[in-house]
Design an enzyme around this catalytic site. Structure first.
Site, PDB file in Angstrom:
ATOM      1  N   ASP A  97      18.633 -24.052  24.790  1.00 50.41           N
ATOM      2  CA  ASP A  97      17.483 -23.446  25.456  1.00 50.41           C
ATOM      3  C   ASP A  97      17.593 -23.519  26.981  1.00 50.41           C
ATOM      4  O   ASP A  97      17.873 -24.575  27.551  1.00 50.41           O
ATOM      5  CB  ASP A  97      16.213 -24.171  25.001  1.00 50.41           C
ATOM      6  CG  ASP A  97      14.940 -23.411  25.316  1.00 50.41           C
ATOM      7  OD1 ASP A  97      14.674 -23.190  26.516  1.00 50.41           O
ATOM      8  OD2 ASP A  97      14.215 -23.050  24.382  1.00 50.41           O
TER       9      ASP A  97
ATOM     10  N   SER B  30      13.944 -18.808  27.450  1.00 51.32           N
ATOM     11  CA  SER B  30      13.266 -18.935  26.164  1.00 51.32           C
ATOM     12  C   SER B  30      12.301 -17.769  25.944  1.00 51.32           C
ATOM     13  O   SER B  30      12.711 -16.619  26.032  1.00 51.32           O
ATOM     14  CB  SER B  30      12.564 -20.302  26.092  1.00 51.32           C
ATOM     15  OG  SER B  30      12.183 -20.618  24.778  1.00 51.32           O
TER      16      SER B  30
END
Length: 337
Positions: free
Chosen positions: A190, A44
């Protein structure tokens, strides 16, 4: 540290806008000519910092890395409209009531309903700044970008030779906000769901034995959540840190289990005992305590976090910089076992 530069591997945690804290940490590390870098692992926002850092270094060394991070976070800070934030007492900045309402609504709709065209300004920002083609063949560092395969839950770590804008966007794909990112027909979410960040590539694939953990989620909270929003926020935080905590626990227990003598140690045991861990975390920083501010990509807030990250890193360098290449400066058994 001696006269020769000491190489660090960096494990960079993700956390949306809170990644600006890591920007400050990297900025301070760049100021110290004693520090060199070998591997960077992140998910991320941690992956964003790692790739922008490497791209900038490739183009202009230390100053190029510093400028690349500045450009990226400055442009990121222009994404949020003025009406989405509010100024509180002192320097406190938070999402406005309207922004909180929109955020809560996002939990009731899918990205295909909220954003049917799949618009993502971050894609344009990254394409404009990062030379992915050149970075795939000339990256100055080993890069490890964590992503989560949406259909299997498995972690996939992409290397620098595999980098693309899709890989980086996949690492930061929150499924309630963004469409899944497809790579070779596989949908990705993610990377924080499966590793935040992945530490094992730095252990197995890098020569340097020093690993610096840059953490955005505090390892210990001062209070127990009581209200429903507080409980929900803590649950989300725990979900994103669970794999990292488990991985570090395994490392701590493996070091302990392998025994103190080198006479009976194999290759794995020798490497475990030679690995030196360091840590810069965000403990006791009120600006990083609220999960909702991970969405606060507002320039002044990002600058505040950068300053706090830089201060923490400067303090760490003053207190522990000479230990790099010599000994660990964090007790992994205390924090993770």
């Amino acid at each position: 540290m001696g006269t020769s530069p000491a190489r660090l591997n960096l494990a960079l945690q993700g956390g949306g806008a809170h990644g600006a804290f890591t920007w400050g940490v990297l900025d301070a590390l760049l100021d110290d000519p004693r520090i060199q870098f070998e591997g960077l692992s992140g998910s991320s926002a941690g992956a964003m910092n790692a790739v922008v850092f490497a791209d900038g270094w490739m183009k202009g060394g230390r100053e190029g890395a510093r400028q690349g991070l500045l450009d990226f976070w400055t442009q990121t800070g222009k994404q949020i409209p003025w009406g989405m934030m509010t100024q509180g007492e002192g320097d406190a900045i938070s999402l406005s009531p309207a922004a909180r309402l929109l955020t809560s609504w996002a939990g009731y709709f899918s990205p295909s309903q909220l954003n049917p065209l799949g618009l993502d300004p971050l894609r344009d920002l990254l394409n404009a700044q990062v030379d992915f083609e050149r970075l795939r063949t000339h990256s100055p560092f080993k890069l490890f970008v964590g992503t989560t395969q949406a259909n299997t839950g498995k972690l996939r770590v992409f290397r620098e030779s595999e980098l693309s804008v899709d890989v980086l966007l996949a690492s930061a794909c929150l499924p309630k906000i963004h469409h899944p990112v497809e790579i070779d027909g596989e949908p990705y979410w993610d990377g924080g769901y499966s590793a935040n960040p992945a530490v094992f590539p730095l252990f197995y694939d890098c020569d340097s034995r020093d690993v610096l953990l840059v953490l955005l989620s505090p390892l210990e909270h001062e209070g127990t959540p009581r209200t429903a929003p507080e409980i929900e926020a803590r649950i989300v935080e725990l979900a994103f840190s669970a794999h990292f905590m488990r991985e570090m626990r395994m490392v701590a227990r493996a070091i302990e289990f392998s025994g103190p003598t080198f006479l009976t140690l194999g290759r794995l045991e020798r490497r475990l005992h030679k690995t030196r861990f360091h840590m810069i975390d965000s403990a006791h920083l009120a600006s990083l305590q609220r999960t909702e501010t991970k969405l606060l990509t507002y320039g002044p807030f990002l600058d505040l976090l950068r300053g706090q990250g830089r201060e923490r890193a400067c303090n760490w360098l003053a207190d522990h910089g000479d230990a790099v290449g010599r000994r660990s400066t964090v007790d992994v058994k205390k924090w993770f076992a």
